[in-house]
Design a protein around this motif. Sequence first.
Motif, PDB file in Angstrom:
ATOM      1  N   UNK A 195      10.379  -4.905 -27.079  1.00  0.00           N
ATOM      2  CA  UNK A 195       9.449  -3.974 -26.439  1.00  0.00           C
ATOM      3  C   UNK A 195       9.637  -3.908 -24.928  1.00  0.00           C
ATOM      4  N   UNK A 196      10.622  -4.637 -24.412  1.00  0.00           N
ATOM      5  CA  UNK A 196      10.887  -4.619 -22.966  1.00  0.00           C
ATOM      6  C   UNK A 196      12.009  -3.622 -22.699  1.00  0.00           C
ATOM      7  N   UNK A 197      11.739  -2.521 -22.014  1.00  0.00           N
ATOM      8  CA  UNK A 197      12.787  -1.511 -21.789  1.00  0.00           C
ATOM      9  C   UNK A 197      13.946  -2.010 -20.942  1.00  0.00           C
ATOM     10  N   UNK A 198      13.789  -3.152 -20.288  1.00  0.00           N
ATOM     11  CA  UNK A 198      14.863  -3.693 -19.454  1.00  0.00           C
ATOM     12  C   UNK A 198      15.844  -4.530 -20.257  1.00  0.00           C
ATOM     13  N   UNK A 199      15.487  -4.914 -21.466  1.00  0.00           N
ATOM     14  CA  UNK A 199      16.335  -5.795 -22.269  1.00  0.00           C
ATOM     15  C   UNK A 199      17.257  -4.987 -23.173  1.00  0.00           C
ATOM     16  N   UNK A 200      18.422  -5.554 -23.438  1.00  0.00           N
ATOM     17  CA  UNK A 200      19.438  -4.952 -24.306  1.00  0.00           C
ATOM     18  C   UNK A 200      20.154  -6.105 -24.988  1.00  0.00           C
ATOM     19  N   UNK A 201      19.935  -6.292 -26.284  1.00  0.00           N
ATOM     20  CA  UNK A 201      20.484  -7.444 -26.990  1.00  0.00           C
ATOM     21  C   UNK A 201      21.887  -7.144 -27.502  1.00  0.00           C
ATOM     22  N   UNK A 202      22.790  -8.125 -27.365  1.00  0.00           N
ATOM     23  CA  UNK A 202      24.213  -7.939 -27.640  1.00  0.00           C
ATOM     24  C   UNK A 202      24.713  -8.689 -28.871  1.00  0.00           C
ATOM     25  N   UNK A 203      24.248  -9.927 -29.075  1.00  0.00           N
ATOM     26  CA  UNK A 203      24.808 -10.804 -30.100  1.00  0.00           C
ATOM     27  C   UNK A 203      23.737 -11.741 -30.623  1.00  0.00           C
ATOM     28  N   UNK A 204      23.975 -12.261 -31.821  1.00  0.00           N
ATOM     29  CA  UNK A 204      23.101 -13.281 -32.412  1.00  0.00           C
ATOM     30  C   UNK A 204      23.979 -14.344 -33.054  1.00  0.00           C
ATOM     31  N   UNK A 205      23.509 -15.594 -33.042  1.00  0.00           N
ATOM     32  CA  UNK A 205      24.249 -16.680 -33.692  1.00  0.00           C
ATOM     33  C   UNK A 205      23.258 -17.706 -34.219  1.00  0.00           C
ATOM     34  N   UNK A 206      23.713 -18.520 -35.172  1.00  0.00           N
ATOM     35  CA  UNK A 206      22.881 -19.585 -35.726  1.00  0.00           C
ATOM     36  C   UNK A 206      23.608 -20.914 -35.607  1.00  0.00           C
ATOM     37  N   UNK A 207      22.846 -21.944 -35.170  1.00  0.00           N
ATOM     38  CA  UNK A 207      23.387 -23.292 -35.089  1.00  0.00           C
ATOM     39  C   UNK A 207      23.286 -24.006 -36.429  1.00  0.00           C
ATOM     40  N   UNK A 208      22.312 -23.638 -37.225  1.00  0.00           N
ATOM     41  CA  UNK A 208      22.130 -24.155 -38.584  1.00  0.00           C
ATOM     42  C   UNK A 208      21.272 -23.137 -39.320  1.00  0.00           C
ATOM     43  N   UNK A 209      20.774 -23.490 -40.478  1.00  0.00           N
ATOM     44  CA  UNK A 209      20.017 -22.519 -41.264  1.00  0.00           C
ATOM     45  C   UNK A 209      18.654 -22.187 -40.671  1.00  0.00           C
ATOM     46  N   UNK A 210      18.188 -22.987 -39.723  1.00  0.00           N
ATOM     47  CA  UNK A 210      16.875 -22.734 -39.113  1.00  0.00           C
ATOM     48  C   UNK A 210      16.966 -22.234 -37.683  1.00  0.00           C
ATOM     49  N   UNK A 218      14.909 -18.572 -32.630  1.00  0.00           N
ATOM     50  CA  UNK A 218      14.176 -18.753 -33.871  1.00  0.00           C
ATOM     51  C   UNK A 218      14.329 -20.192 -34.337  1.00  0.00           C
ATOM     52  N   UNK A 219      13.291 -20.709 -34.972  1.00  0.00           N
ATOM     53  CA  UNK A 219      13.332 -22.050 -35.562  1.00  0.00           C
ATOM     54  C   UNK A 219      13.048 -22.016 -37.059  1.00  0.00           C
ATOM     55  N   UNK A 220      13.001 -20.808 -37.626  1.00  0.00           N
ATOM     56  CA  UNK A 220      12.699 -20.675 -39.053  1.00  0.00           C
ATOM     57  C   UNK A 220      13.668 -19.717 -39.751  1.00  0.00           C
ATOM     58  N   UNK A 221      14.929 -19.768 -39.334  1.00  0.00           N
ATOM     59  CA  UNK A 221      15.946 -18.982 -40.012  1.00  0.00           C
ATOM     60  C   UNK A 221      15.903 -17.502 -39.739  1.00  0.00           C
ATOM     61  N   UNK A 222      15.241 -17.089 -38.666  1.00  0.00           N
ATOM     62  CA  UNK A 222      15.184 -15.680 -38.318  1.00  0.00           C
ATOM     63  C   UNK A 222      13.953 -14.964 -38.814  1.00  0.00           C
ATOM     64  N   UNK A 223      12.966 -15.698 -39.362  1.00  0.00           N
ATOM     65  CA  UNK A 223      11.727 -15.067 -39.814  1.00  0.00           C
ATOM     66  C   UNK A 223      10.819 -14.713 -38.646  1.00  0.00           C
ATOM     67  N   UNK A 224      10.935 -15.451 -37.536  1.00  0.00           N
ATOM     68  CA  UNK A 224      10.176 -15.150 -36.317  1.00  0.00           C
ATOM     69  C   UNK A 224      11.028 -15.533 -35.112  1.00  0.00           C
ATOM     70  N   UNK A 225      10.762 -14.870 -33.967  1.00  0.00           N
ATOM     71  CA  UNK A 225      11.549 -15.062 -32.757  1.00  0.00           C
ATOM     72  C   UNK A 225      10.635 -15.142 -31.539  1.00  0.00           C
ATOM     73  N   UNK A 226      11.114 -15.863 -30.508  1.00  0.00           N
ATOM     74  CA  UNK A 226      10.379 -15.928 -29.251  1.00  0.00           C
ATOM     75  C   UNK A 226      11.366 -15.951 -28.097  1.00  0.00           C
ATOM     76  N   UNK A 242      18.436 -20.393 -34.472  1.00  0.00           N
ATOM     77  CA  UNK A 242      19.319 -19.318 -34.057  1.00  0.00           C
ATOM     78  C   UNK A 242      18.932 -18.781 -32.698  1.00  0.00           C
ATOM     79  N   UNK A 243      19.877 -18.073 -32.058  1.00  0.00           N
ATOM     80  CA  UNK A 243      19.659 -17.481 -30.742  1.00  0.00           C
ATOM     81  C   UNK A 243      20.201 -16.065 -30.716  1.00  0.00           C
ATOM     82  N   UNK A 244      19.589 -15.219 -29.882  1.00  0.00           N
ATOM     83  CA  UNK A 244      20.109 -13.885 -29.611  1.00  0.00           C
ATOM     84  C   UNK A 244      20.179 -13.709 -28.100  1.00  0.00           C
ATOM     85  N   UNK A 245      21.179 -12.978 -27.655  1.00  0.00           N
ATOM     86  CA  UNK A 245      21.456 -12.813 -26.226  1.00  0.00           C
ATOM     87  C   UNK A 245      21.162 -11.392 -25.782  1.00  0.00           C
ATOM     88  N   UNK A 246      20.392 -11.277 -24.686  1.00  0.00           N
ATOM     89  CA  UNK A 246      20.171  -9.988 -24.031  1.00  0.00           C
ATOM     90  C   UNK A 246      20.845  -9.984 -22.667  1.00  0.00           C
TER      91      UNK A 246
END
Length: 361
Positions: free
Chosen positions: A134-149, A167-175, A151-155
């Motif tokens: 919801x931030x018009x300044x952000x633009x996400x490029x890639x996502x990766x997971x370190x394990x099944x729980x 995420x700490x729950x496999x991509x079900x929620x993000x912060x 993961x990170x995404x890069x803006x």
Amino acid sequence: MTAGLVGAALALTLAAPARAGETPAAPGTSEAPVAAGGWQLTPTGTDVRFRGLAAVDRGTAWAAGSRGTVLRTTDAGRTWRNVSPPGGETLELRDVEAFDARRAVVLAIGEGEASRLLRTEDGGATWTETFRNTDPRAFYDCVTFLDRRHGLALSDPVDGRFRILATRDGGRSWRVLPDSGMPAALPGEAGFAASGQCLVTADRGGKDVWFATGAAATARVFHSADRGRTWTVTDSPVPAADPARGVFALAFRDRRHGLAVGGDYRAGQPSPRAAAVTADGGRTWTPAATPPPAYRSGVAWLPRAEGAALAVGPTGTDLTRDGGRTWRTVDTGSYDTVDCTPDGGCWASGEKGRIARLTRR
């Protein structure tokens, strides 16, 4: 170059390594049988461009591309099932991370609400949108997971610093993570959503993650050893200083040994020093002595072949057998990204619906 040449080169690479003091066999002289093979195109039934690719094993892979398209195979590419999210035709999918044949996360890119993350737990029969930017300044490029729980995404940078989503729950929620541990971005610096490989981990289960940049005065590689909370950054020797140039993809075979590829993505533009290598986890980078001859957007270590890797781009596939110090072109087909699995499966995807599987007979 023919597919057979790819197969011959790879058969040599995957043969038993030379003993200490021996000179590696020259092409065509290996004592191991050299069988024809190489990239084998699979029937996808579409013409979309697949920049997102997740290889699960030799038989299972996912691909994500333009027009919100997601395909999945479980029979080594003989058939692909269209498992695209309903109503997602306007989404530009650039990355997919798959845990198995049923569970996967896809990333849609773009400014503002165009950047989204979706997750499936039933092989793509249903999808749940788990993040919408919801931030018009952000633009996400890639996502990766370190394990099944975890993961990170890069803006791209917001307020002068790259933004990390976690995420700490496999991509079900993000912060969004605090940016206090992120070094300042250079003017104009950004990531490239070209192959789903601008943000990567080594073996799953660790805490190390890296991301690559370009477009600014210097192409750089950022590293975190604590799942994205704090970061260090190092200059790379891959040329930048232009919005079209920099490091487009990374691959790490362990915490120390990594590859970086990139160049200038504009057709016909030279891409000198388009590859670099690190042996200390990204603290320092050395330019390849013989780099790929053109822009490369994807790179992957070959399984069960220490020191061997493939780099791909619109003008071909290159092979290294010495950990990224020297590369040679082994195919001229167009691909954007490549991914390999521990059981020996390798896949590549790109424009015009192209998805190929590496075969060795």
